[in-house]
Design a protein around this motif. Structure first.
Motif, PDB file in Angstrom:
ATOM      1  N   ASP A 119       5.154  -7.056   9.374  1.00 48.64           N
ATOM      2  CA  ASP A 119       4.042  -7.932  10.281  1.00 48.64           C
ATOM      3  C   ASP A 119       4.886  -7.877  11.913  1.00 48.64           C
ATOM      4  O   ASP A 119       6.115  -8.025  11.877  1.00 48.64           O
ATOM      5  N   LEU A 120       4.147  -7.174  12.910  1.00 51.65           N
ATOM      6  CA  LEU A 120       4.636  -7.125  14.046  1.00 51.65           C
ATOM      7  C   LEU A 120       5.692  -8.320  14.513  1.00 51.65           C
ATOM      8  O   LEU A 120       6.470  -8.420  15.155  1.00 51.65           O
ATOM      9  N   ASP A 121       4.855  -9.651  14.509  1.00 48.00           N
ATOM     10  CA  ASP A 121       5.474 -10.651  14.962  1.00 48.00           C
ATOM     11  C   ASP A 121       6.394 -11.765  13.992  1.00 48.00           C
ATOM     12  O   ASP A 121       6.536 -12.829  14.447  1.00 48.00           O
ATOM     13  N   THR A 122       6.662 -11.137  13.001  1.00 45.26           N
ATOM     14  CA  THR A 122       7.564 -11.693  11.967  1.00 45.26           C
ATOM     15  C   THR A 122       9.111 -11.495  12.415  1.00 45.26           C
ATOM     16  O   THR A 122       9.363 -10.503  12.991  1.00 45.26           O
ATOM     17  N   ASP A 123      10.030 -12.670  12.333  1.00 48.51           N
ATOM     18  CA  ASP A 123      11.584 -12.468  12.700  1.00 48.51           C
ATOM     19  C   ASP A 123      11.999 -11.269  11.762  1.00 48.51           C
ATOM     20  O   ASP A 123      11.656 -11.278  10.385  1.00 48.51           O
ATOM     21  N   ILE A 124      12.683 -10.631  12.295  1.00 49.83           N
ATOM     22  CA  ILE A 124      13.333  -9.341  11.465  1.00 49.83           C
ATOM     23  C   ILE A 124      14.092  -9.874  10.199  1.00 49.83           C
ATOM     24  O   ILE A 124      14.566  -8.968   9.504  1.00 49.83           O
ATOM     25  N   ARG A 125      14.401 -10.965  10.329  1.00 48.97           N
ATOM     26  CA  ARG A 125      15.562 -11.592   9.443  1.00 48.97           C
ATOM     27  C   ARG A 125      14.555 -11.609   7.986  1.00 48.97           C
ATOM     28  O   ARG A 125      15.414 -11.642   6.868  1.00 48.97           O
ATOM     29  N   GLU A 126      13.450 -11.487   7.873  1.00 45.47           N
ATOM     30  CA  GLU A 126      12.488 -11.656   6.915  1.00 45.47           C
ATOM     31  C   GLU A 126      12.702 -10.189   6.184  1.00 45.47           C
ATOM     32  O   GLU A 126      12.336 -10.225   4.901  1.00 45.47           O
ATOM     33  N   THR A 137      11.497 -10.374  16.829  1.00 43.22           N
ATOM     34  CA  THR A 137      10.420  -9.770  16.097  1.00 43.22           C
ATOM     35  C   THR A 137      10.556  -8.295  15.954  1.00 43.22           C
ATOM     36  O   THR A 137      11.074  -7.590  16.649  1.00 43.22           O
ATOM     37  N   VAL A 138       9.620  -7.671  15.088  1.00 42.34           N
ATOM     38  CA  VAL A 138       9.510  -6.186  14.866  1.00 42.34           C
ATOM     39  C   VAL A 138       8.944  -5.614  16.262  1.00 42.34           C
ATOM     40  O   VAL A 138       9.276  -4.525  16.824  1.00 42.34           O
ATOM     41  N   ARG A 139       7.861  -6.391  16.651  1.00 40.02           N
ATOM     42  CA  ARG A 139       7.148  -5.710  18.005  1.00 40.02           C
ATOM     43  C   ARG A 139       8.393  -5.780  19.187  1.00 40.02           C
ATOM     44  O   ARG A 139       8.348  -4.907  19.738  1.00 40.02           O
ATOM     45  N   GLN A 140       9.189  -6.685  19.150  1.00 40.35           N
ATOM     46  CA  GLN A 140       9.912  -6.606  20.301  1.00 40.35           C
ATOM     47  C   GLN A 140      11.157  -5.444  20.092  1.00 40.35           C
ATOM     48  O   GLN A 140      11.670  -4.905  21.047  1.00 40.35           O
ATOM     49  N   LEU A 141      11.532  -5.109  18.855  1.00 42.17           N
ATOM     50  CA  LEU A 141      12.143  -3.772  18.704  1.00 42.17           C
ATOM     51  C   LEU A 141      11.285  -2.501  18.924  1.00 42.17           C
ATOM     52  O   LEU A 141      11.965  -1.723  19.813  1.00 42.17           O
ATOM     53  N   LEU A 142      10.289  -2.356  18.785  1.00 36.23           N
ATOM     54  CA  LEU A 142       9.429  -1.506  19.142  1.00 36.23           C
ATOM     55  C   LEU A 142       9.352  -1.200  20.692  1.00 36.23           C
ATOM     56  O   LEU A 142       8.940  -0.122  21.167  1.00 36.23           O
ATOM     57  N   ALA A 143       9.259  -2.389  21.172  1.00 37.15           N
ATOM     58  CA  ALA A 143       8.725  -2.428  22.742  1.00 37.15           C
ATOM     59  C   ALA A 143      10.066  -2.523  23.560  1.00 37.15           C
ATOM     60  O   ALA A 143       9.955  -2.520  25.018  1.00 37.15           O
ATOM     61  N   HIS A 144      11.504  -2.412  22.967  1.00 36.56           N
ATOM     62  CA  HIS A 144      12.564  -2.466  23.769  1.00 36.56           C
ATOM     63  C   HIS A 144      12.626  -3.751  24.689  1.00 36.56           C
ATOM     64  O   HIS A 144      13.078  -3.972  25.543  1.00 36.56           O
ATOM     65  N   THR A 145      12.075  -5.118  23.958  1.00 35.06           N
ATOM     66  CA  THR A 145      12.083  -6.299  24.557  1.00 35.06           C
ATOM     67  C   THR A 145      12.938  -7.111  23.801  1.00 35.06           C
ATOM     68  O   THR A 145      12.791  -8.470  24.318  1.00 35.06           O
TER      69      THR A 145
END
Length: 451
Positions: free
Chosen positions: A102-109, A127-135
């Motif tokens: 899930d894009l907006d789930t904490d990566i610790r999951e 979140t996964v989204r933040q990794l993908l977006a360099h944020t």
């Protein structure tokens, strides 16, 4: 357009490349591709051009380099450098589509073999989204690769241990607060994908991206260039000095470890363009659109994708620079064309800029703007920053943030320019009327909507 048309068109373009590309306009100072290769000491170049209809033209120029140097062909493989991120992002989004991530789930999951820490040893929420977006605000790191006889594992790269030459990956900025381009985001993403699926990264990408997209000459496997060394372009430093051993090995596969050809790279960008228009069996429209939607307002990066969106030139894709190599792959979605080019030299940037400028002039489409008479009214950049637009005697008057009104100057491609500031303005339709004003300053685009 058939293969012959692609060939004839690009033979002509490659004979008149612009040396002065900063303006985007063709200047009288032109050169052939071989001339630019000689000027910048670039041994080899691969280029491919494709269309959504399925047609592809590809060619190689120069030589692979090394003791057994051979001519570059359309099958010659180069290091794809940071375009690896673009490919890895597509694979990650396919897992989102399948419900694995899930894009907006904490990566610790998802991370089970390693955990992200900040400098004080705490675990931030990323979140996964933040990794993908360099944020996600992770360590500012460029990965330079390793000689084949002392390559660290990914876990050593993440921890900064063993033969690793870079610092440990840590959260160093407030997650989600800003964009910071860094390969460390994709090292964490790589580990996350492995942990979430239980599959080695190179096998996962083969099954989820490379095979489905028919990227037949590509691989994330570190052994790949060794297995087909006769088809690999050897890397070169600035000034033409050969890389010892031919190339460096990148254990940071998702960040910079892909080996590919221009033809394979443009196949992916064309597939993303199909997906964004709802015509892909691999990725849905919504997720594909996320790939080339800025994840920070006014930014130029989506999910694993560099975004070019200015009046007269709308494209998306990615660029790349590894030790010994440079490359780009872009698609112009409105015209349906994609171009990818790869070099085996760190001096390839200027040459690639000339190729990209030629492609922009050939394939970029003009942005549709609203009729002048419909744009009058108040727009809001944010709650405390109104913008007033009026049309008087055929002139456009602009007032923003309490500043004195000024008359804007019309320019090409539907833009309007402020007479005294570095400010470009254009009006875009929404819901059948011009409800959006885009303000571009120093390369950053902001959006104001009609009040």
């Amino acid at each position: 357009m058939d293969d012959g048309d692609f060939s004839q068109d690009w033979v002509r373009l490659l004979g008149h490349l612009d040396r002065q590309v900063s303006s985007g306009l063709l200047s009288p100072d032109t050169a052939t591709l071989p001339d630019l290769m000689s000027s910048y000491q670039v041994p080899g170049v691969g280029i491919a051009v494709g269309h959504l209809g399925g047609q592809v033209w590809a060619a190689g120029y120069g030589v692979t380099g090394g003791e057994t140097s051979t001519p570059v062909t359309e099958r010659t493989t180069f290091a794809a450098c940071s375009i690896s991120k673009h490919v890895a992002a597509f694979g990650a989004l396919r897992l989102v589509q399948d419900g694995v991530l899930d894009l907006d789930t904490d990566i610790r999951e998802y991370l089970t073999s390693w955990q992200l820490l900040d400098r004080a040893g705490r675990q931030p929420t990323v979140t996964v989204r933040q990794l993908l977006a360099h944020t996600a605000g992770l360590s500012d790191t460029w990965y330079r690769g390793y000689p084949a006889d002392r390559v660290p594992s990914l876990s050593q790269v993440l921890d900064g241990s063993g033969p690793t030459t870079t610092a440990p990956v840590r959260a160093t900025l407030l997650p989600g607060s800003r964009f910071r381009y860094s390969g460390s985001h994709y090292c964490v993403l790589q580990q996350l994908l492995v942990d979430a699926t239980g599959t080695p990264f190179e096998e996962l990408m083969r099954a989820s991206v490379l095979d489905p997209v028919a990227m037949v000459d590509s691989s994330f496997d570190e052994r790949f260039p060794h297995q087909r060394s006769h088809l690999v372009a050897r890397g070169h430093h600035l000034g033409g000095t050969a890389i010892p051993g031919g190339w460096r090995t990148q254990p940071e596969l998702a960040a910079a470890g892909l080996w590919s050809t221009p033809t394979d790279l443009l196949r992916l960008d064309l597939e993303i363009a199909r997906a964004a228009s709802g015509h892909s069996e691999l990725l849905g429209r919504d997720l594909a659109t996320e790939m080339w939607t800025p994840q920070i307002p006014g930014g130029s990066y989506g999910l694993g994708t560099e975004i070019g969106d200015r009046a007269g030139c709308r494209r998306f894709g990615h660029t790349g620079l590894n030790v010994g190599y440079t490359c780009f792959s872009y698609v112009w979605p409105d015209s349906g064309f994609a171009v990818a080019a790869m070099t085996n030299s760190e001096d390839g940037w200027e040459l690639l800029a000339s190729l990209r400028a030629a492609a922009d002039r050939r394939y970029a489409t003009r942005v549709t703007t609203a009729p002048l008479g419909d744009v009058s009214g108040r727009y809001v950049l944010r709650d405390d920053y109104p913008i007033d637009i009026a049309v008087t005697d055929g002139h456009l008057t602009f007032s923003a943030g309490g500043q004195q009104p000024v008359v804007l100057r019309a320019d090409q491609d539907g833009r309007y320019l402020h007479p005294g500031l570095d400010l470009e303005i254009r009006f875009l339709p929404a819901n059948g009327r011009p409800d959006i004003v885009e303000l571009r300053q120093e390369g950053v685009t902001q959006t104001a909507r009609r009040s």
